[in-house]
Write a protein that holds these residues in place. Structure first.
Motif, PDB file in Angstrom:
ATOM      1  N   SER A 135       0.834  -1.210   0.000  1.00 58.75           N
ATOM      2  CA  SER A 135       0.000   0.000   0.000  1.00 58.75           C
ATOM      3  C   SER A 135       0.866   1.257   0.000  1.00 58.75           C
ATOM      4  CB  SER A 135      -0.911   0.007   1.235  1.00 58.75           C
ATOM      5  OG  SER A 135      -1.794  -1.088   1.211  1.00 58.75           O
ATOM      6  N   ASP A 136       1.922   1.263   0.792  1.00 63.69           N
ATOM      7  CA  ASP A 136       2.800   2.436   0.856  1.00 63.69           C
ATOM      8  C   ASP A 136       3.526   2.663  -0.463  1.00 63.69           C
ATOM      9  OD1 ASP A 136       2.042   2.859   3.447  1.00 63.69           O
ATOM     10  OD2 ASP A 136       3.781   1.888   4.346  1.00 63.69           O
ATOM     11  N   PHE A 137       3.979   1.590  -1.096  1.00 63.07           N
ATOM     12  CA  PHE A 137       4.688   1.711  -2.370  1.00 63.07           C
ATOM     13  C   PHE A 137       3.768   2.329  -3.421  1.00 63.07           C
ATOM     14  CE2 PHE A 137       6.205   0.381  -6.485  1.00 63.07           C
ATOM     15  CZ  PHE A 137       7.584   0.424  -6.388  1.00 63.07           C
ATOM     16  N   ILE A 138       2.549   1.830  -3.489  1.00 61.07           N
ATOM     17  CA  ILE A 138       1.595   2.360  -4.473  1.00 61.07           C
ATOM     18  C   ILE A 138       1.290   3.824  -4.178  1.00 61.07           C
ATOM     19  CG2 ILE A 138      -0.777   2.153  -5.326  1.00 61.07           C
ATOM     20  CD1 ILE A 138      -0.556  -0.880  -4.717  1.00 61.07           C
ATOM     21  N   LYS A 139       1.146   4.148  -2.890  1.00 59.10           N
ATOM     22  CA  LYS A 139       0.860   5.541  -2.524  1.00 59.10           C
ATOM     23  C   LYS A 139       1.985   6.469  -2.963  1.00 59.10           C
ATOM     24  CE  LYS A 139      -1.132   6.708   1.383  1.00 59.10           C
ATOM     25  NZ  LYS A 139      -1.398   7.012   2.806  1.00 59.10           N
TER      26      LYS A 139
ATOM     27  N   LYS B   8      -9.514 -10.922   3.018  1.00 62.60           N
ATOM     28  CA  LYS B   8      -9.701  -9.667   3.747  1.00 62.60           C
ATOM     29  C   LYS B   8      -8.524  -8.718   3.527  1.00 62.60           C
ATOM     30  CE  LYS B   8     -10.940  -7.962   8.350  1.00 62.60           C
ATOM     31  NZ  LYS B   8     -11.216  -8.328   9.743  1.00 62.60           N
ATOM     32  N   ILE B   9      -7.313  -9.277   3.485  1.00 60.74           N
ATOM     33  CA  ILE B   9      -6.115  -8.446   3.262  1.00 60.74           C
ATOM     34  C   ILE B   9      -6.175  -7.810   1.879  1.00 60.74           C
ATOM     35  CG2 ILE B   9      -3.612  -8.521   2.965  1.00 60.74           C
ATOM     36  CD1 ILE B   9      -3.557 -10.715   5.135  1.00 60.74           C
ATOM     37  N   LYS B  10      -6.550  -8.605   0.882  1.00 58.57           N
ATOM     38  CA  LYS B  10      -6.646  -8.081  -0.492  1.00 58.57           C
ATOM     39  C   LYS B  10      -7.706  -6.976  -0.574  1.00 58.57           C
ATOM     40  CE  LYS B  10      -5.215 -12.449  -2.655  1.00 58.57           C
ATOM     41  NZ  LYS B  10      -5.655 -13.597  -3.481  1.00 58.57           N
ATOM     42  N   ARG B  11      -8.796  -7.183   0.156  1.00 60.62           N
ATOM     43  CA  ARG B  11      -9.856  -6.167   0.147  1.00 60.62           C
ATOM     44  C   ARG B  11      -9.338  -4.864   0.746  1.00 60.62           C
ATOM     45  NH1 ARG B  11     -13.656  -8.933   2.882  1.00 60.62           N
ATOM     46  NH2 ARG B  11     -14.216 -10.135   1.049  1.00 60.62           N
ATOM     47  N   ASN B  12      -8.557  -4.955   1.812  1.00 64.81           N
ATOM     48  CA  ASN B  12      -7.984  -3.757   2.440  1.00 64.81           C
ATOM     49  C   ASN B  12      -7.007  -3.046   1.515  1.00 64.81           C
ATOM     50  OD1 ASN B  12      -9.224  -3.584   5.034  1.00 64.81           O
ATOM     51  ND2 ASN B  12      -8.072  -5.363   5.685  1.00 64.81           N
ATOM     52  N   ILE B  13      -6.213  -3.840   0.781  1.00 60.45           N
ATOM     53  CA  ILE B  13      -5.260  -3.233  -0.164  1.00 60.45           C
ATOM     54  C   ILE B  13      -6.013  -2.485  -1.259  1.00 60.45           C
ATOM     55  CG2 ILE B  13      -3.497  -3.730  -1.898  1.00 60.45           C
ATOM     56  CD1 ILE B  13      -2.575  -6.072  -0.156  1.00 60.45           C
ATOM     57  N   PHE B  14      -7.081  -3.100  -1.767  1.00 60.64           N
ATOM     58  CA  PHE B  14      -7.867  -2.447  -2.814  1.00 60.64           C
ATOM     59  C   PHE B  14      -8.488  -1.143  -2.289  1.00 60.64           C
ATOM     60  CE2 PHE B  14     -11.989  -2.124  -5.181  1.00 60.64           C
ATOM     61  CZ  PHE B  14     -11.429  -1.653  -6.355  1.00 60.64           C
ATOM     62  N   LEU B  15      -8.953  -1.166  -1.041  1.00 66.28           N
ATOM     63  CA  LEU B  15      -9.486   0.061  -0.442  1.00 66.28           C
ATOM     64  C   LEU B  15      -8.414   1.147  -0.390  1.00 66.28           C
ATOM     65  CD1 LEU B  15     -11.570   1.729   1.155  1.00 66.28           C
ATOM     66  CD2 LEU B  15     -10.815   0.532   3.226  1.00 66.28           C
ATOM     67  N   ASN B  16      -7.204   0.773   0.016  1.00 64.29           N
ATOM     68  CA  ASN B  16      -6.102   1.743   0.052  1.00 64.29           C
ATOM     69  C   ASN B  16      -5.791   2.277  -1.341  1.00 64.29           C
ATOM     70  OD1 ASN B  16      -5.724   1.532   2.827  1.00 64.29           O
ATOM     71  ND2 ASN B  16      -4.325  -0.194   2.639  1.00 64.29           N
ATOM     72  N   MET B  17      -5.874   1.399  -2.340  1.00 67.20           N
ATOM     73  CA  MET B  17      -5.602   1.837  -3.719  1.00 67.20           C
ATOM     74  C   MET B  17      -6.634   2.867  -4.182  1.00 67.20           C
ATOM     75  SD  MET B  17      -4.566  -1.896  -5.288  1.00 67.20           S
ATOM     76  CE  MET B  17      -4.288  -1.377  -6.971  1.00 67.20           C
ATOM     77  N   LEU B  18      -7.881   2.664  -3.824  1.00 67.65           N
ATOM     78  CA  LEU B  18      -8.922   3.643  -4.171  1.00 67.65           C
ATOM     79  C   LEU B  18      -8.706   4.958  -3.433  1.00 67.65           C
ATOM     80  CD1 LEU B  18     -12.172   1.458  -4.185  1.00 67.65           C
ATOM     81  CD2 LEU B  18     -11.026   2.435  -6.162  1.00 67.65           C
ATOM     82  N   ASP B  19      -8.376   4.854  -2.147  1.00 66.87           N
ATOM     83  CA  ASP B  19      -8.140   6.069  -1.360  1.00 66.87           C
ATOM     84  C   ASP B  19      -6.963   6.865  -1.891  1.00 66.87           C
ATOM     85  OD1 ASP B  19     -10.261   5.612   0.330  1.00 66.87           O
ATOM     86  OD2 ASP B  19      -9.079   4.525   1.825  1.00 66.87           O
TER      87      ASP B  19
ATOM     88  N   PHE C 239     -17.980  -1.640   2.777  1.00 67.69           N
ATOM     89  CA  PHE C 239     -18.697  -0.367   2.788  1.00 67.69           C
ATOM     90  C   PHE C 239     -17.741   0.800   2.523  1.00 67.69           C
ATOM     91  CE2 PHE C 239     -21.639  -2.634   5.934  1.00 67.69           C
ATOM     92  CZ  PHE C 239     -22.482  -3.049   4.919  1.00 67.69           C
ATOM     93  N   HIS C 240     -16.543   0.712   3.114  1.00 69.71           N
ATOM     94  CA  HIS C 240     -15.551   1.769   2.882  1.00 69.71           C
ATOM     95  C   HIS C 240     -15.130   1.799   1.413  1.00 69.71           C
ATOM     96  CE1 HIS C 240     -15.014   3.268   6.895  1.00 69.71           C
ATOM     97  NE2 HIS C 240     -14.764   2.060   7.400  1.00 69.71           N
ATOM     98  N   ILE C 241     -15.040   0.636   0.787  1.00 67.24           N
ATOM     99  CA  ILE C 241     -14.678   0.584  -0.646  1.00 67.24           C
ATOM    100  C   ILE C 241     -15.725   1.305  -1.477  1.00 67.24           C
ATOM    101  CG2 ILE C 241     -14.495  -0.978  -2.621  1.00 67.24           C
ATOM    102  CD1 ILE C 241     -13.085  -2.969  -0.758  1.00 67.24           C
ATOM    103  N   ILE C 242     -16.991   1.033  -1.187  1.00 66.49           N
ATOM    104  CA  ILE C 242     -18.061   1.689  -1.957  1.00 66.49           C
ATOM    105  C   ILE C 242     -18.044   3.199  -1.694  1.00 66.49           C
ATOM    106  CG2 ILE C 242     -20.560   1.818  -2.278  1.00 66.49           C
ATOM    107  CD1 ILE C 242     -20.688  -1.143  -1.491  1.00 66.49           C
ATOM    108  N   LYS C 243     -17.812   3.608  -0.443  1.00 69.48           N
ATOM    109  CA  LYS C 243     -17.728   5.036  -0.123  1.00 69.48           C
ATOM    110  C   LYS C 243     -16.619   5.715  -0.917  1.00 69.48           C
ATOM    111  CE  LYS C 243     -17.451   6.262   4.143  1.00 69.48           C
ATOM    112  NZ  LYS C 243     -17.053   6.219   5.564  1.00 69.48           N
TER     113      LYS C 243
END
Length: 1424
Positions: free
Chosen positions: A252-256, A304-315, A366-370
């Motif tokens: 996540s940090d690398f992508i950011k 769950k980890i992959k879902r969190n990474i995808f959320l970070n990518m959207l953010d 829910f955070h991903i959709i937001k």
């Protein structure tokens, strides 16, 4: 003889010598010039290396070693390498302490070893990363972390082998260490490091080429064999990212970081996201890379980890505002002919595959959709039907439900903002229906599908639609509900249809409850189109109700139906009240049954309504039904022009029914319609309501504070009557009082006349067993707003409370009674006249104890409040009936004669205290009354009281009370008695008597008061100095001091004033202490009411003090108050800030009052010198602490940003206010050009603080500080123009320069901070811009002085307006100022010259427009 170098080596390696001595030897040799440099440094370096390898160097030793490099001009390269190695090895062997970090950080930042560090890359990075890792857990290390990160960037830029540096940086955990600071205050330094080393903009083509090959060609081998450092570094970085051993945080940090560095290149970001998604193995089939990547395997719940990474990518995309509309064929500038692949569809596919829609929902989905909605609503909108229905019907925990509500609210906001909210429900209904049919309906709750919060928001958003869209939405929702009800008619047992019908009913209810179509501003054609559709909705209600009759027990569906009917009826009420098109109502509104709503809701007949209401069993259903019945009353009231007896009776019966059941429907009281129930109620109904409310109050103490209760005076009166009746029931021997009090028309005045008050009060008693009940009813009285009721009700309450207070001995009861009485007399718009209730002889009979009942027993600043109000009422009645005041005074004088005078004890007597209260009231009324007859009556009364008091003060031997040292102003405080309130009342009266004697030149009277003067002065000083003294006491004490100072000439022969200066100095110090108390920032309750009187005291002191005292003490005190400490000391704690601000506020108050006093020229001259010292000291202080160039470095401009804290600006503003006041006093204080120049020099520094750019630094302030400094600067310019015109003869250019700079600061600040400015800030900006316009008016009136230089100001203003346009509110005032300056300038010649000079430059257009408007309008209308 042994060679010195060999001897050095031997001694350093000699274990028999203490290590400290050997270090001392090494240090001396290093600094010595007697040894050859290279050999000695080699020996010492090798010795240090050996010590480090065996871990014998302590942190103290290391600190001393690191100091060597600062104390020697330069070391050999070899020793520098050795020192770097020593530090690196030390860090490897030891646990770091904080002081070690500071020293080592300073070492690697030293420019003397910079070249060696860029060569010993591994050691440098090892040292830096170790320091950073240790600092990651420290909160206050931002500055040090930034220095370390910036130093790494600098070393990379200076390093010749950049590829080696990069290789070392991405090895081990170095990148992870750097990324630790990505989400801290050091983020900017991390991004700067990464954009310089990992992702520099010049390597963008290489990243593009490499990523393109991974996605499409799989020709990585050909790229890896290229001998190109740029391509090799790109490969190294990407391979570091694609390492299967990496964790979630690193990815996540690398992508950011990558996105932050290449935020302007969305195509490159798209390419990285393709690689990242395939490497992480997120679920999607939209784009697969040609290069086969080994998916990373996460430990634990990988999904769950992959879902969190995808959320970070959207953010990350959202945070950096990336463009997601790019196409794959455009990505990396490739021109292939393949089918377009878009970033947005790629993310959409990921969204579909990643969001969890089944089973136990998690917050991440829910955070991903937001985040997707915030990034681009079109990400979610096309797949809404696929993902939302399953999520909506799923069961949610409390925490999950909160996130779900947030997500749904964002969805609603977004869709309505895009004008797509109308169809939302219509689109979701089919998918929701299928999801409900396949779900476990026992776990489905409508509140979970569409929570109340979201329903409320939906209704609010529909209210913001265009008027013509309301019909469209109503018809659409009606059709959906009709379709659902039709299906429900066929399948009565279909639970999914029941749930869907309930949901639709709730949605339509929300829409109707917020609808604004009844507003009179709705265009007529739109109203004509909407209201028929509204009436047609009754058919749907009819179908809904008939279905409910055939269904089994469905309480929630019945509630939804009733709520829908209520909202429908609510709109009808609004239509009848406000709409231009009125709906037709049923002519026959009379109904036999209360629950028969067929007259207002004809969708069901009376029988059907009876059946529906019989099915209601729960509390919410009853509440809605009651509100429906109330709404029915309103409709009946509105629709009938003339009410028949039948209708009136129907309304009465309906209200009667609701009132009887009120205790079972408590929530109804807080509803909109409760006011209808309580209004126009008769006495019987009000009594019943009051009884029910008192019963409900026990379980809900806030019930009586509801608006529909608190604003209904008739109901409040009924409640008070009920409470008083219950209190009197708990008293013994009250006779018929309980019966009379319970009657609404009961006149307490008549009751009192018919009884013997003295005997009645004596016979009343209370049983201690009833205390709890009495306290309960007193608590109710404390809540009731008795002070808003009529006088008769208030007098009833007062009488009963006095009776209770007389017979009760419970402290809690007495405190409650005092609180109620105090609120009545303090808050009532018209105070109740107690003299109507209790006769004068009864009240002022000092033996029956009634006066004690009227005193507050609780601690209060004024426990005689009620007595004061009674006396004030009697005094005001002198115009109509002077007998009251005459009778009171006669009683007081008769009782006063019985007191033994000659001691202080009679100060505490009630008679004396009341006389002390009434005398000031009579004196005040005597001044305000105009008819001579009434004035003479009061004068006679006043004289008789004054004579009695004079005799009283004369007879007391105050000398026996004072100690022998009391003639000194340093007397011990033992003279202060405990009876402070008695002394204060006596003090106030003494001051009045003394003032009268002095004004009438009554020398005998003055001599009579002679003995008490010292006693009261000492007490007054004590009360003023004491921080616990209340404001009322301070006012009395200050008044006495002012009377004494005003008549000082007549009193100075008193022994107290033998040393006049000592007395005046003591009073000065006392006043100064009181000002510190008043302005103390830590005081929760501040009382500034006495400031005006204190100002009078300061003026008298300034006039009466000798020149010596004024200069050596008064001005000296002002000097000490004006001293400013260093900012580091001043801002150290909240206490130091508060103390300094308090000192300056005291200084300001003292200076303002000295300036407004009539003091001789010599004192004025000394005061002027003091102010000159203040402004010169302030100027030096600002230059010393804020003009040194120390601040936060601004990389863009090369200057420093100096932050000015709010307290500093507050202190400066106070000094500016003092200066402005001095400038205005032109008649008293003359200024010279030296003073004027100091003022203008200070003004230039204020402009610097306001944010004016200089070569080296720029100041930053908050909006609050900007405003106060700006106002202070404008005030000084206004004062100069108003009062010092003769001194401005040669200084007009200086003033105009200051004026122009102020306008520039305003423009720059408003433009620089134009985004996201609060509305209050905008108003304040407009206000100070208006102050500039008013200043311009003052300048333009001095046309003779400014005509030649005004044109230059016009040019500057036009330039600034055109170059950086300020907000409209500011621009308008500046344009008005330009017009005024054009008029003041040298007419046509100056303007023509100015237009020629500005030709082709910035500002020409603005000048042309302004001059044209001036000639067309302002010049002739006279607005200029």
């Amino acid at each position: 003889m042994t060679h010195p170098l060999n001897e050095l080596k031997r001694r350093l390696e000699d274990e028999s010598l203490p290590l400290s001595k050997r270090f001392c030897l090494a240090k001396n040799v290093i600094h010595s010039h007697h040894f050859p440099t290279t050999p000695k440094e080699r020996i010492i370096g090798e010795w240090l290396g050996e010590l480090t390898s065996i871990n014998k160097i302590s942190n103290y030793n290391l600190k001393e070693i690191l100091k060597w490099i600062n104390n020697v001009d330069d070391f050999t390269v070899e020793l520098k390498y050795k020192l770097i190695g020593v530090v690196s090895q030390y860090l490897h062997n030891n646990i770091l302490k904080h002081e070690d970090i500071q020293d080592i950080a300073a070492f690697i930042e030293n420019s003397k070893i910079s070249a060696q560090l860029s060569i010993q890359i591994e050691d440098f990075l090892s040292i830096s990363m170790t320091l950073l890792h240790n600092l990651s857990n420290e909160a206050n290390s931002v500055q040090l972390v930034n220095k370390l990160l910036d130093n790494i960037t600098k070393q990379y830029r200076d390093c010749k082998k950049k590829i080696d540096f990069l290789n070392k940086l991405i090895e081990e955990d170095n990148l992870e260490t750097v990324f630790l600071f990505l989400n801290t205050d050091s983020r900017a330094s991390v991004i700067n490091l990464c954009s310089s080393i990992l992702f520099p903009i010049n390597k963008r083509p290489f990243y593009a080429r490499y990523l393109n090959n991974m996605i499409r060609k799989d020709e990585l081998d050909s790229l890896q064999v290229e001998k190109n450092d740029n391509m090799n570094s790109v490969i190294k970085v990407i391979n570091a990212f694609l390492n299967p051993k990496r964790d979630q945080q690193f990815l996540s940090d690398f992508i950011k970081v990558f996105v932050c560095c290449f935020k302007s290149d969305s195509q490159l970001i798209f390419a990285l996201y393709i690689i990242a998604v395939n490497f992480i193995d997120l679920s999607q089939d939209y784009i697969k890379t040609v290069t086969k990547l080994t998916p990373i395997a996460f430990e634990g719940n990988s999904t769950k980890i992959k879902r969190n990474i995808f959320l970070n990518m959207l953010d990350i995309l959202l945070e950096n505002e990336a463009d997601i509309s790019v196409h794959l064929r455009d990505t990396l500038n490739e021109k292939s002919k393949e089918t377009k692949k878009t970033f947005i569809l790629f993310l959409q596919d990921l969204l579909t595959g990643t969001v969890k829609v089944e089973g136990k929902l998690d917050k991440t989905s829910f955070h991903i959709i937001k985040s997707a909605l915030k990034l681009d609503p079109s990400l979610v909108e096309p797949i809404m039907k696929e993902i939302l229905p399953s999520i909506m019907i799923s069961r949610k925990s409390t925490s999950t439900l909160e996130i779900y509500i947030e997500m749904l609210n964002i969805l609603l906001h977004t869709l309505f903002k895009l004008s797509k909210g109308i169809n939302l429900i219509h689109i979701l209904i089919p998918a929701l229906k299928s999801s409900l049919e396949s779900a476990d309906l026992n776990k489905v709750d409508v509140k979970n599908i569409f929570p109340d919060t979201c329903l409320e928001l939906y209704g609010m958003l529909t209210s913001e639609l265009m008027f013509r869209q309301n019909k469209e939405l109503l018809v659409l929702l009606q059709n959906d509900l009709d379709e659902c009800l039709t299906s429900l008619q066929e399948e009565h047992d279909n639970v999914s249809l029941v749930t869907l019908a309930e949901l639709l009913a709730n949605v339509i209810s929300s829409f109707l409850s917020h609808n604004k179509m009844a507003d009179h501003s709705v265009p007529l054609p739109i109203s004509e189109d909407f209201w028929p559709a509204y009436q047609n909705f009754e058919n749907t209600l009819k179908k809904f109700g008939e279905i409910l009759l055939n269904l089994d027990d469905r309480p929630t569906l019945i509630q939804a139906f009733l709520n829908l009917c209520l909202r429908f009826l609510q709109m009808k009420i609004l239509n009848l009240k406000y709409s231009n098109i009125k709906l037709q109502c049923n002519e026959n509104l009379h109904t036999e049954e209360v629950t028969d709503l067929s007259s207002v809701l004809p969708c069901l007949n009376a029988k059907q309504w009876r059946e529906i209401t019989s099915k209601i069993s729960d509390e919410n259903g009853v509440l809605i039904l009651n509100n429906l019945i109330l709404a029915k009353i309103i409709v009946m009231d509105l629709s009938m022009t003339s009410q028949t007896d039948e209708i009136t009776q129907t309304i009465y019966n309906t209200k009667d029914h609701l009132i009887k059941h009120l205790i079972n429907a408590k929530a109804m009281i807080s509803s909109y319609y409760a006011g209808t129930l309580f209004s126009k109620a008769d006495k019987k109904q009000l009594k019943l309501i009051a009884k029910n409310l008192l019963k409900m109050h026990e379980s809900d103490p806030d019930l009586l504070q509801n608006a529909c209760v608190a604003s209904n005076s008739e109901l409040l009166s009924a409640l008070l009557t009920e409470v008083l009746k219950n209190i009197t029931k708990n008293l013994d021997n009250v006779g018929p009082l309980t019966k009379y009090v319970g009657k609404g028309e009961f006149e307490i005045e008549q009751f009192v006349k018919d009884i013997d008050l003295m005997q009645y009060f004596d016979t009343i008693a209370v049983n201690s067993e009833n205390d709890d009940d009495i306290i309960k009813y007193l608590d109710v009285m404390r809540v009731l707003k008795i002070y808003y009721l009529n006088e008769s009700s208030q007098l009833k309450a007062i009488f009963v409370l006095l009776l209770l207070k007389k017979c009760s001995s419970v402290k809690k009861i007495k405190r409650s009674i005092d609180f109620i009485l105090q609120s009545i007399f303090e808050v009532s718009p018209k105070r109740p006249d107690v003299l109507k209730l209790l006769s004068v002889p009864f009240l002022f009979n000092f033996e029956n104890g009634i006066l004690k009942l009227l005193k507050m027993t609780a601690r209060s600043t004024n426990h005689t409040l009620i007595i004061r109000e009674i006396l004030e009422s009697a005094t005001r009645k002198v115009r109509n009936d002077p007998s009251f005041i005459r009778a009171i005074v006669d009683l007081l004088l008769d009782n006063y004669k019985k007191i033994e005078l000659g001691s202080m004890d009679h100060f505490c007597s009630d008679v004396f205290q009341i006389i002390c209260i009434i005398v000031p009231l009579i004196a005040k009324e005597k001044k305000s009354i105009s008819p001579a007859l009434y004035k003479s009556n009061l004068a006679d009364i006043y004289e008789s009281l004054n004579a009695a008091l004079l005799e009283s003060f004369k007879s007391i031997d105050f000398g026996s009370i004072l100690p022998s040292s009391a003639n000194s102003m340093n007397a011990d405080e033992s003279i202060i008695t405990d009876n402070s309130m008695s002394i204060l009342n006596a003090m106030g009266t003494y001051a009045l008597v003394l003032s009268k004697c002095c004004e009438s030149n009554d020398e005998a009277g003055i001599k009579s008061l002679w003995s008490g003067l010292e006693f009261f002065i000492h007490n007054a000083i004590h009360f003023i100095e004491n921080s616990e003294t209340k404001a009322l006491h301070v006012d009395t004490s200050i008044h006495l001091i002012n009377v004494v100072l005003r008549h000082f000439k007549k009193l100075e022969s008193h022994d107290l004033f033998k040393n006049k200066d000592e007395v005046l100095l003591k009073i000065w110090k006392t006043v100064e202490k009181r000002l510190f108390i008043i302005f103390d920032q830590n005081q929760k309750k501040k009382s500034i009411s006495c400031l005006e009187n204190i100002g009078v005291t300061i003026k008298f002191l300034s006039q009466l003090a000798s020149m010596e005292i004024f200069v050596n003490n008064f001005v000296a005190d002002l000097n000490s108050l004006s001293i400013l400490k260093a900012p580091s000391v001043l801002l150290k704690t909240e206490e130091t800030i508060s103390a300094q601000v308090t000192k300056h506020n005291v200084l300001k108050c003292l200076c303002q009052n000295i300036l407004s006093s009539y003091v001789p020229e010599a004192k004025c001259s000394n005061f002027k010198k003091f102010v000159f010292r203040v402004i010169t000291s302030l100027r030096s202080w600002i230059q010393q602490h804020y003009c040194s160039g120390e601040g936060i470095k601004n990389g863009d401009h090369g200057s420093c940003v100096v932050k000015i804290e709010d307290p500093i600006c507050t202190l400066i503003k106070i000094d500016l206010e003092i200066l402005a006041e001095l400038i205005l006093e032109a008649k008293k204080i003359s200024l010279d050009y030296k003073f004027m120049d100091a003022v203008f020099e200070l003004q230039q520094l204020i402009h610097y603080l306001l944010g004016r750019n200089t070569v080296h630094a720029r100041c930053e302030t908050t909006w609050q500080s900007f405003f106060i400094l700006f106002e202070g600067s404008v005030a000084i310019l206004n004062s100069l123009i108003l009062a010092r015109e003769e001194l401005l003869e040669d200084r007009w250019p200086c003033l105009m320069q200051c004026y122009k700079t102020l306008v520039l600061c305003l423009c720059e600040r408003s433009v620089y901070h134009n985004e996201d400015v609060e509305i209050a800030i905008e108003y304040k900006l407009a206000e100070i811009a208006h102050s500039i316009e008013k200043l311009t008016q003052s300048i333009s009136k001095k046309k003779n002085h400014v005509s030649r230089i005004a044109a230059y100001a016009v040019a500057d203003f036009c330039f600034w307006l055109e170059k950086s346009p300020p907000p409209k509110a500011i621009r308008q005032h500046i344009e008005n100022s330009i017009v005024l300056l054009i008029q003041a300038s040298d007419s046509n010649h100056a303007m023509a010259f100015l237009r020629r000079c500005l030709a082709g430059s910035i500002g020409q257009t603005t000048l042309t427009n302004m001059y044209t408007m001036y000639k067309r309008y302002h010049k002739y209308v006279g607005n200029a």
